[in-house]
Design an enzyme around this catalytic site. Structure first.
Site, PDB file in Angstrom:
ATOM      1  N   ASP A 406       0.863  -1.153   0.000  1.00  0.00           N
ATOM      2  CA  ASP A 406       0.000   0.000   0.000  1.00  0.00           C
ATOM      3  C   ASP A 406       0.912   1.219   0.000  1.00  0.00           C
ATOM      4  O   ASP A 406       2.088   1.104   0.307  1.00  0.00           O
ATOM      5  CB  ASP A 406      -0.841  -0.081   1.281  1.00  0.00           C
ATOM      6  CG  ASP A 406      -1.747   1.086   1.415  1.00  0.00           C
ATOM      7  OD1 ASP A 406      -2.243   1.541   0.383  1.00  0.00           O
ATOM      8  OD2 ASP A 406      -1.953   1.539   2.549  1.00  0.00           O
ATOM      9  N   THR A 408      -0.071   4.890   1.133  1.00  0.00           N
ATOM     10  CA  THR A 408      -0.235   5.832   2.225  1.00  0.00           C
ATOM     11  C   THR A 408      -0.044   5.125   3.556  1.00  0.00           C
ATOM     12  O   THR A 408      -0.637   4.094   3.801  1.00  0.00           O
ATOM     13  CB  THR A 408      -1.641   6.442   2.180  1.00  0.00           C
ATOM     14  OG1 THR A 408      -1.903   6.774   0.838  1.00  0.00           O
ATOM     15  CG2 THR A 408      -1.728   7.627   3.068  1.00  0.00           C
ATOM     16  N   PHE A 551     -10.891  24.497  -5.171  1.00  0.00           N
ATOM     17  CA  PHE A 551     -10.103  23.520  -5.909  1.00  0.00           C
ATOM     18  C   PHE A 551     -11.006  22.450  -6.505  1.00  0.00           C
ATOM     19  O   PHE A 551     -12.009  22.068  -5.928  1.00  0.00           O
ATOM     20  CB  PHE A 551      -9.147  22.851  -4.910  1.00  0.00           C
ATOM     21  CG  PHE A 551      -8.455  21.678  -5.462  1.00  0.00           C
ATOM     22  CD1 PHE A 551      -7.293  21.839  -6.182  1.00  0.00           C
ATOM     23  CD2 PHE A 551      -8.970  20.402  -5.289  1.00  0.00           C
ATOM     24  CE1 PHE A 551      -6.655  20.753  -6.705  1.00  0.00           C
ATOM     25  CE2 PHE A 551      -8.338  19.311  -5.824  1.00  0.00           C
ATOM     26  CZ  PHE A 551      -7.177  19.483  -6.534  1.00  0.00           C
ATOM     27  N   LYS A 574      -3.103  29.660  -5.812  1.00  0.00           N
ATOM     28  CA  LYS A 574      -2.016  28.682  -5.809  1.00  0.00           C
ATOM     29  C   LYS A 574      -2.481  27.474  -6.602  1.00  0.00           C
ATOM     30  O   LYS A 574      -3.678  27.153  -6.636  1.00  0.00           O
ATOM     31  CB  LYS A 574      -1.639  28.273  -4.392  1.00  0.00           C
ATOM     32  CG  LYS A 574      -2.735  27.555  -3.650  1.00  0.00           C
ATOM     33  CD  LYS A 574      -2.271  27.140  -2.272  1.00  0.00           C
ATOM     34  CE  LYS A 574      -3.396  26.384  -1.580  1.00  0.00           C
ATOM     35  NZ  LYS A 574      -3.238  26.217  -0.164  1.00  0.00           N
ATOM     36  N   ARG A 608       6.749  17.942  -3.729  1.00  0.00           N
ATOM     37  CA  ARG A 608       5.492  18.290  -4.388  1.00  0.00           C
ATOM     38  C   ARG A 608       5.434  19.803  -4.506  1.00  0.00           C
ATOM     39  O   ARG A 608       5.482  20.503  -3.505  1.00  0.00           O
ATOM     40  CB  ARG A 608       4.315  17.802  -3.547  1.00  0.00           C
ATOM     41  CG  ARG A 608       4.265  16.310  -3.410  1.00  0.00           C
ATOM     42  CD  ARG A 608       3.581  15.898  -2.131  1.00  0.00           C
ATOM     43  NE  ARG A 608       2.124  16.021  -2.229  1.00  0.00           N
ATOM     44  CZ  ARG A 608       1.297  14.977  -2.119  1.00  0.00           C
ATOM     45  NH1 ARG A 608       1.777  13.789  -1.935  1.00  0.00           N
ATOM     46  NH2 ARG A 608       0.012  15.145  -2.188  1.00  0.00           N
ATOM     47  N   GLY A 689      -4.685   3.628  -3.738  1.00  0.00           N
ATOM     48  CA  GLY A 689      -5.919   4.272  -4.159  1.00  0.00           C
ATOM     49  C   GLY A 689      -5.654   5.667  -4.712  1.00  0.00           C
ATOM     50  O   GLY A 689      -6.549   6.319  -5.224  1.00  0.00           O
ATOM     51  N   ARG A 803      -5.299   4.052  -8.156  1.00  0.00           N
ATOM     52  CA  ARG A 803      -6.754   4.109  -8.142  1.00  0.00           C
ATOM     53  C   ARG A 803      -7.364   2.716  -8.075  1.00  0.00           C
ATOM     54  O   ARG A 803      -8.300   2.404  -8.818  1.00  0.00           O
ATOM     55  CB  ARG A 803      -7.246   4.824  -9.414  1.00  0.00           C
ATOM     56  CG  ARG A 803      -7.160   6.317  -9.346  1.00  0.00           C
ATOM     57  CD  ARG A 803      -8.470   6.882  -8.867  1.00  0.00           C
ATOM     58  NE  ARG A 803      -8.375   8.328  -8.674  1.00  0.00           N
ATOM     59  CZ  ARG A 803      -8.524   8.910  -7.486  1.00  0.00           C
ATOM     60  NH1 ARG A 803      -8.734   8.198  -6.435  1.00  0.00           N
ATOM     61  NH2 ARG A 803      -8.467  10.212  -7.382  1.00  0.00           N
ATOM     62  N   LYS A 809      -7.123  -4.909  -5.294  1.00  0.00           N
ATOM     63  CA  LYS A 809      -5.869  -5.266  -4.626  1.00  0.00           C
ATOM     64  C   LYS A 809      -5.802  -6.767  -4.435  1.00  0.00           C
ATOM     65  O   LYS A 809      -4.814  -7.417  -4.728  1.00  0.00           O
ATOM     66  CB  LYS A 809      -5.777  -4.567  -3.271  1.00  0.00           C
ATOM     67  CG  LYS A 809      -5.524  -3.090  -3.346  1.00  0.00           C
ATOM     68  CD  LYS A 809      -5.275  -2.523  -1.962  1.00  0.00           C
ATOM     69  CE  LYS A 809      -5.065  -1.020  -2.048  1.00  0.00           C
ATOM     70  NZ  LYS A 809      -4.695  -0.403  -0.793  1.00  0.00           N
ATOM     71  N   ASP A 833      -6.653  -2.567   2.941  1.00  0.00           N
ATOM     72  CA  ASP A 833      -5.671  -3.531   2.456  1.00  0.00           C
ATOM     73  C   ASP A 833      -6.011  -4.946   2.898  1.00  0.00           C
ATOM     74  O   ASP A 833      -5.369  -5.896   2.494  1.00  0.00           O
ATOM     75  CB  ASP A 833      -4.276  -3.196   2.995  1.00  0.00           C
ATOM     76  CG  ASP A 833      -3.912  -1.773   2.680  1.00  0.00           C
ATOM     77  OD1 ASP A 833      -4.186  -1.355   1.549  1.00  0.00           O
ATOM     78  OD2 ASP A 833      -3.377  -1.089   3.559  1.00  0.00           O
TER      79      ASP A 833
END
Lengths: 1168, 373
Positions: A406, A408, A551, A574, A608, A689, A803, A809, A833
């Site tokens: 995984d 994150t 956003f 931004k 980033r 994801g 995604r 998975k 997971d």
């Protein structure tokens, strides 16, 4: 977020599989009503949970049960499970045979003792495991929670909660069951929850109750009277989906996942909330996800079952030979040999001991303890040592070929850090020494001191002092830059104690930026729907918030329009560099170039990036614009499009300010770990994801992908054919041959076209990566593309699937398992997971510990297990086959060569400790070298150390040894005498001599096999030998004989035999003959055909003369020119919420007076 | 990694301060018991250890040294073994010319017993003590059912076992409803030939004194085998109520006239009861002691062996032998060990040389260069 209730009414989806609970129907506060729906639902519920989990008879209660047995079922169930092991069943069979006196040549205890021991030890282990499960079940089931009963809040235990109950949760409580949120203390009945336990993400999520239930507030009377009826889908394991309706006072309201609090979450920043229990106990999504704990067997386990059968067959063959021999002998000689009865029947119950399984269990247990004990896998920050939860899979860790990870929380910490920035063409963030050389930032680097700023966040770290100088010198662009950061966001502040500011950010990126601005003196302190309070360099300013241009995924930017206290109108924006660069004013051209350079640099470091810009607005234009904006935002049709059009209109000709660079903090050591694992030929698949850019970005920053790769294929086709084409093209590039008909694998697939079994590994012509998208993956996982996917993906060194859903998975993992029959490892941290992980076997705090778990513990476990098995089979073959040879000289009568006691104690006492010592302590090289030479891991993956060939070799060696061990004593005794003239060739002397030879030979053999001689090994080996002699002399002593005449008939044999020189001469001869060929063979093998690990060992031996180099602590520099994609929030922002003021806390001490509600007109702004 | 749901984890909670808002909660613990594993060499798998590796430096010398040790030992054993005098006569009487041919089909209870005499000549004199053995071939004393067929308790003088022998003795447990003492197939088949040795000098036969005591193990004679106990020492009375083994002509208490060599403690009986490991075996029969230092125990010359042929072996192709042998420090004559030692030693030495050559030729080839650092 207005709920359009009526329009969603019909959306309820009824799952109509016959026989299953199709729909759940319940009424709040009405237990009797809910009870009538129990049965059908319940019956199903049990099945859903899988066979391993027995749950009580009452389902709608919230109690969970993860334990397997209870007091009464333990013995039968456990025994039943244990006898499913072939080895145990085999010994039971042997035992039954031995109880038939005509058949048995051995006393019953030779099998019973080991079997009972094995069963007892495994049983105790299982019992302890289960006891712990009972304990934790109890703990969880007995947690208190407040439940509304008859208009009163009562403390109840978790397990007594039932579907339809209304319960009250408070801040930091665990959510008791799957709840429908009714109301909360926060405005608009928002509830913040942390879902770390479910999906591993630590940022807060917001849930909101229906307005109609929000009205209930904490009015207990109203809550008691609440009698809404919920119809919803049957319990399932989809974490992100829920559909249902709430019928209240004749109206129906649609329910979705936004209104659900799932068990496993934690309530944060919410004083209290009320919820209606929808799913309880085993029906909750969390438990449904943890459902089937499949019993995992290691490949060695499976191999062992095969081997036990092979041994059984082999022994059966031996018995057959002996029986035939016996038949011939009886008719040929025995018939005439009048001293006997003519009847004859013989079965050699060769005593290969049940001890095998017992030892295997002990070794696994020991190695699991090592994992638990390893300090280098202990994470001090949250006091978490590594944990091996199952004791059965250790050696498998040494054979991993594929890792499914995984992202994150596994690769990344899910913490964003403001790391660098570029302001007005100047880059900040790096530290240089006096001579202008860039210094690596490490723990000792001096941090910028923010103590001048009372409101600074003490955890924020920044190293470049020049930026602070610039702020202090009132550098205008710098001020603008930070002002922008403090204004342009949707973060919510919380200040419970003065000065103790906490930000609630929906995306951690934003939080990082606002925190940075805060520390540099632009403290975002409070917000109302219409104002933002910022403390700028100690001076409180209140900006009027006029619009948030929120956003979304298409715009990839957000803007705010504010009026400063001085009255200036400014738009701050931004966003992603690619987008924002298009919107800049032409005058920024030169600045743009400089900034681009910095951006490239930042992106190259895997940061980033965001570009920030502003624009001063003309008052008149703005008034016009805001009017149109209002129109657009109230439009009934095409609102989204109209809004984005109007946004686009104002967001242009922006003035570039600079760029920010945020580090998505990888867990420590992730790139190094991945590099090491890659060297160990482990293929890593990241299943996340996240969206593609984010995933690839992380891929680059943690070294999974790198520029030196021959290519990174991206599969993003949206039809089956496109995906197929993309996959084929990728494969064509990696291995053009693989499309030829002559290709081996094609031939193989052709042959077994119906059911292709195991695909061999294919070698690509370089290092490739593959990125595949969720919906492409859906196509690729369909039947006909499966094979293509496996072939292409398995040639790549790295595969990133983005995604993907939890189900996918699991499918991916299954796919690889199916076609590659390889040992795979799935890691992850959340319930999403779970489907791929199935059961939870090892836990540790940091990803980097994985390399230690695999390369050190896994490898050692594997080596130890293999060495153990090799040795164990060897020693038992050597032991057993001697009987076979003896059969030829004893009329095939199954007379044992050895004393019965020796047979009983051989595996149990005399040889158990040395081999256990080896299998618990052995290491070919220590942990540092294991990590330095990941190549050492490869033999495990290829299963080189123990397979059928090795087993055959052990068998041959065993046969050879048994020949020596029989015929040397035979030769030494044949027609000769003792040194006092008495006969030596009596059975008892021969037995003693043969068994002594055997024991010394296997002891020397274990010495040869032991690579790592610790004190314990020495003690065990020498100890076992001494114990043998001690026991032998004791058992053969006069005293024992006089006490138990029938059991110890060998009286005096030890004294009389072991004093003979030719006995010892024979022993030494046997040792030399058994051991020297092994030594010579091993020496020649390493000399002539060294394996990779032999070479590494040699190299290490050379290198050992020098101290090992310190493990490299270099920071991985990436030369990538890749632009870090815009990795911002995935969801729609909080903007609308803020502008409507819905999430404003009424009693926030810093947020001025009054209630803020969308309808409220009076807003007073008062700063502090 | 922490993966699946476990109730325990939920119970323990996860560490405080994980969420963005949890900063305050962290660091509050104080002196909490940490779960950090102990830093012991054992738990960290850092026990000091010796790691031998098979290298040319250890393997080659080992081969040479073992070779060099084994060859002299082998030669020593071989020479010793060769110096042992041994003389063997097969008196089964298979050949028609053999004097014992007439007794070939003798049965257990033939009366009068068949006797035969075999003359032989010793080429060399036997200097030291001489041991006289009887040897049997093709006699499966090691068959499982044969080995089991005895009752050690009975033989150890246990009175209850005497009258109620173990079931293992079947079918030689009882005879005519009386318990057999000693019971079992082993006892039943006891060797009962009588061998007498005469020295023939100038046509006069001088009987050679054969000592029948001291042929069994001390432990057997004194521990393992005991006569039943009771009032008095009258063996006949002690064995009251038992019957003799089927094949025996006389009961066990009449095996010998001397009381300390009678009953279960008769040494010939004890020797027989120590079953042989292999179907060809020899058992000590008598001792011939050296009388004076001046004369050899057995001079070279003519001898005759008088055999009372009671023991039938022809039915199962058995062979009977009489062996005279002297003894060395390592026991009787056994060329096997010496030859084995010499062979193994030579092979070792040879292998050492071969390995040395191979090592010289290929040893340097083995570079670990292809393993990156």
């Amino acid at each position: 977020m207005e709920q359009d209730m009526d329009s969603e009414q019909g959306q309820l989806n009824v799952n109509s599989c016959p026989g299953e609970e199709e729909e759940r129907h319940l009424q709040a506060n009405n237990r009797d009503f809910n009870l009538q729906f129990e049965y059908a639902a319940w019956m199903k519920g049990t099945e859903l949970l899988g066979e391993n989990r027995e749950v009580g008879t009452y389902s709608r209660s919230n109690s969970i049960k993860t334990s397997k047995y209870n007091f009464f079922t333990f013995l039968p169930l456990n025994l039943f499970e244990q006898f499913q092991r072939i080895a145990n069943a085999y010994f039971l069979f042997l035992l039954i045979l031995q109880l038939i006196p005509q058949i048995s040549s051995l006393a019953w205890f030779t099998t019973v003792v080991p079997l009972v021991l094995v069963l007892a030890v495994s049983g105790v282990k299982d019992a302890i495991d289960d006891f712990n499960r009972h304990k934790s079940d109890n703990h969880v089931n007995n947690r208190p929670v407040q439940v509304l009963i008859n208009g009163m809040l009562k403390d109840e235990k978790w397990m007594n909660i039932q579907v339809g109950d209304i319960i009250k949760l408070e801040n930091n409580n665990f959510v008791t069951a799957d709840l429908l949120l009714l109301s909360s203390s926060e405005p608009h009945s928002l509830v913040y929850i942390e879902t770390a336990e479910l999906d591993g993400e630590t940022n807060l999520k917001v849930k909101q109750a229906l307005t109609v239930t929000a009205e209930l507030g904490e009015d207990l009377q109203k809550l008691t009277d609440f009698n809404g009826e919920v119809k919803c889908e049957a319990p399932n394991n989809k974490l992100d989906k829920f559909t249902g309706t709430l019928a209240l006072r004749g109206e129906k309201y649609a329910l979705d996942n936004e209104k659900m609090l799932l068990r496993g979450c934690t309530i944060r920043n919410t004083e209290w909330c009320f919820g209606l229990v929808i799913y309880a106990g085993p029906d909750t999504k969390l438990m449904q996800n943890s459902g089937k704990t499949t019993f995992k067997r290691t490949s060695i386990d499976r191999l062992m079952n095969v081997l036990v059968l092979m041994i059984f067959a082999f022994l059966a063959l031996m018995c057959l030979i002996l029986a035939i021999g016996n038949g011939i002998w009886e008719s040929d000689k025995g018939y005439n040999f009048q001293v006997y009865l003519p009847w004859a029947e013989s079965v050699t119950s060769a005593p290969l001991s049940a001890f095998l399984m017992f030892c295997v269990e002990i070794i696994r247990l020991g190695n699991s303890f090592y994992i638990d004990w390893d300090r280098k896998m202990y994470y001090p920050l949250n006091d978490t040592p590594a944990q091996a939860r199952t004791t059965t899979l250790n050696e498998e860790l040494g054979q991993i070929k594929y890792i499914f990870s995984d992202k994150t929380g596994t690769l990344t910490q899910n913490i964003m850090c403001f790391n660098k920035c570029s302001i007005n063409g100047k880059s900040y963030g790096d530290v240089y020494d006096k001579s202008g050389q860039r210094i690596e930032i490490n723990e000792s680097t001096e941090k910028v001191d923010f103590s001048y700023n009372q409101l600074a966040d003490p955890k924020f770290a920044f190293y470049d002092h020049s930026l602070v100088e610039a702020v202090k010198l009132n550098d205008i662009p710098t001020h603008k830059f930070f002002r922008l950061l403090s204004l342009c966001h949707t973060v919510m502040p919380e200040e419970k104690k003065e000065g103790n500011l906490v930000y609630q950010a929906q995306s951690p990126d934003e939080g990082a930026l606002v925190t940075a601005a805060r520390n540099f003196g632009f403290v975002f302190r409070a917000r109302t729907p219409e104002t933002i309070t910022v403390v700028e360099m100690g001076e409180t300013k209140i900006y009027k918030l006029l619009a948030i241009l929120d956003f979304n995924n298409v715009r990839k930017r957000m803007s705010v329009i504010v009026r400063s206290p001085e009255g200036d109108l400014t738009l701050y924006c931004k966003g992603a560099d690619t987008i924002l660069y298009e919107l800049l004013h032409p005058s920024c051209e030169s600045l743009k170039e400089e900034t681009t350079e910095h951006l490239n640099e930042f992106a190259g470091e895997g940061l980033r990036t965001l570009v920030v810009a502003y624009k001063n607005l003309d008052e008149e234009y703005f008034q016009d614009w805001i009017k149109r904006h209002h129109e657009a935002s109230t439009a009934l049709e095409g609102r989204e499009d109209k809004l984005s059009e109007i946004y686009e209109e104002i967001e242009k000709d922006l003035m570039l300010l600079g760029a920010t660079a945020i580090e998505d903090k990888l867990q420590d050591g992730v790139p190094q770990t991945i590099e090491t694992l890659a060297k160990a030929s482990i293929k890593i698949w990241v299943l996340t994801g996240d969206k593609q850019e984010t995933a690839m970005n992380i891929g680059y920053s943690c070294n999974l992908l790198y520029d030196d790769m021959a290519d990174v294929f991206v599969i993003e086709g949206s039809t089956s054919d496109e995906v197929l084409n993309e996959l084929r093209n990728a494969r064509k590039k990696m291995k053009p041959d693989s499309f030829l008909d002559s290709d081996e694998i094609n031939i193989q697939i052709e042959k077994s076209s119906k059911n292709p079994k195991v695909l061999p590994d294919e070698q690509a012509n370089g290092v490739y990566g593959l990125v595949i998208n969720g919906h492409s993956l859906a196509y690729a996982l369909e039947g006909n593309l499966e094979l293509e996917l496996v072939r292409t993906a398995c040639m790549c060194k790295v595969v990133i699937c983005c995604r993907v859903t939890p189900l996918q998975k699991a499918q991916v993992v299954e796919l690889v398992k199916k076609y590659k029959k390889a040992v795979t490892l799935a890691i992850g941290d959340g319930a999403n997971d779970v489907s791929m992980i199935k059961s939870d076997d090892f836990s540790f705090a940091q990803f980097r510990y994985l390399q230690r778990l695999l390369l050190v513990h896994g490898r050692w476990s594997y080596i130890r297990m293999c060495k153990f098995l090799k040795y164990f089979f060897y020693k038992n073959f050597a032991f057993t086959l001697v009987h076979f040879w003896y059969g030829f000289f004893s009329g095939f009568s199954a007379q044992t060569v050895y004393d019965q006691w020796f047979i009983t104690l051989y595996n149990l006492v005399y040889t158990s400790l040395p081999v256990l010592g080896m299998s618990l302590f052995d290491q070919d090289v220590d942990d540092r070298w294991s990590l330095l030479f990941p190549q050492l891991y490869v033999p495990g993956q290829q299963n080189l150390y123990f397979n059928k060939t090795v087993f055959i070799k052990c068998m041959l060696q065993g046969i050879y040894s048994s020949l020596i061990l029989f015929f040397i004593p035979y030769g030494a005794m044949y027609n000769t005498m003792r040194s006092d003239g008495k006969a030596i060739a009596d059975y008892q002397s021969f037995a003693l001599m043969a068994q002594t030879c055997l024991l010394i030979v296997v002891s020397v053999q274990i010495g040869l096999d032991t690579a790592y001689w610790t004190v314990v090994n020495q003690f065990f080996i020498w100890g076992s030998l001494s114990v043998y002699f001690a026991i032998t002399f004791t058992m053969y002593s006069d005293g024992m004989y006089l006490i138990l005449t029938a059991s110890f008939p060998f009286v005096g044999t030890a004294r009389n035999t072991l004093s003979q020189p030719n006995v010892w001469l024979a022993i030494f001869l046997s040792i030399a003959l058994c051991v020297l060929p092994v030594v010579g063979f091993r020496f020649l093998k390493t000399l002539l055909r060294p394996t990779a690990s032999d070479k590494v060992l040699l190299k290490i031996k050379e290198a050992k003369k020098r101290p090992p180099p310190p493990s490299p602590k270099r920071r991985l520099r990436r030369t990538s020119t890749r632009r870090s994609g815009y990795a911002f929030s995935h969801q729609h922002g909080f903007g609308a919420l803020i502008m409507s003021g819905r999430n404003m806390r009424p009693k926030s001490p810093f947020a001025t007076t009054g209630t803020f509600s969308p309808n409220s007109d009076k807003h007073k702004h008062k700063g502090l | 990694m922490a993966v699946n749901y476990s109730a325990k984890e939920e119970a323990d909670g996860h560490p405080a301060g994980a969420g963005p808002g949890g900063g305050a909660a962290a660091g509050g613990g104080g002196a909490v018991k940490t779960r950090k594993p102990d830093n012991t060499a054992f738990k960290q798998q850092r026990l000091p250890a010796w790691q031998p590796i098979l290298t040319a430096g250890t393997v080659l010398p080992a081969f040479f040294i073992i070779g060099l040790i084994f060859i002299p030992i082998g030669i020593g054993i071989f020479v010793t073994s060769n110096n042992i005098r041994e003389y063997e006569i097969d008196y089964t009487g298979i050949e028609p010319s053999s004097p014992c041919n007439k007794c070939l089909n003798v049965s257990w209870d033939s009366t009068p017993p068949c006797t035969c005499t075999i003359n032989f000549t010793l080429e060399h004199s036997f200097e030291s003590n001489v041991f006289m053995y009887y040897g049997l071939s093709n006699f499966y004393q090691n068959h499982r059912r044969y080995v089991k067929s005895r009752d050690d308790s009975q033989l150890n003088g246990d009175n209850s076992s005497l009258l109620n022998p173990s079931k293992e003795c079947e079918p030689y447990r009882t005879n005519e409803d009386k318990p057999i003492a000693p019971c079992g197939a082993i006892a039943n088949s006891m060797f009962n030939d009588t061998l007498e040795l005469y020295h023939i000098e100038n046509d006069t036969r001088t009987a050679i004194t054969l000592i029948k005591k001291g042929i069994a193990w001390w432990t057997d004679k004194n521990v393992k085998f005991r006569n039943p106990t009771g009032d008095g020492n009258n063996l006949t009375a002690l064995f009251q109520g038992t019957t003799k083994p089927v094949n025996w002509p006389k009961p066990v208490y009449m095996l010998d006239s001397e009381p300390d060599n009678n009953g279960f403690i008769n040494e010939d009986f004890i020797v027989w009861m120590r079953t042989a490991a292999l179907p060809t075996f020899r058992k000590l029969y008598r001792l011939i002691e050296r009388k004076s230092n001046l004369q050899p125990t057995l001079q070279a010359g003519k001898y005759s062996l008088d055999i009372t042929y009671n023991y039938p072996v022809h039915s199962f192709d058995g062979r009977k032998r009489m062996i005279l042998s002297t003894i060395s420090w390592m026991g009787g004559k056994n060329p096997f060990l010496g030859i084995a030692y010499i062979t193994v030693g030579s092979i070792c030495f040879f292998l050492g040389v071969v390995l040395l050559i191979i090592h010289h030729k290929y040893g340097n080839r083995n570079t670990s260069a292809d393993i990156p650092n």
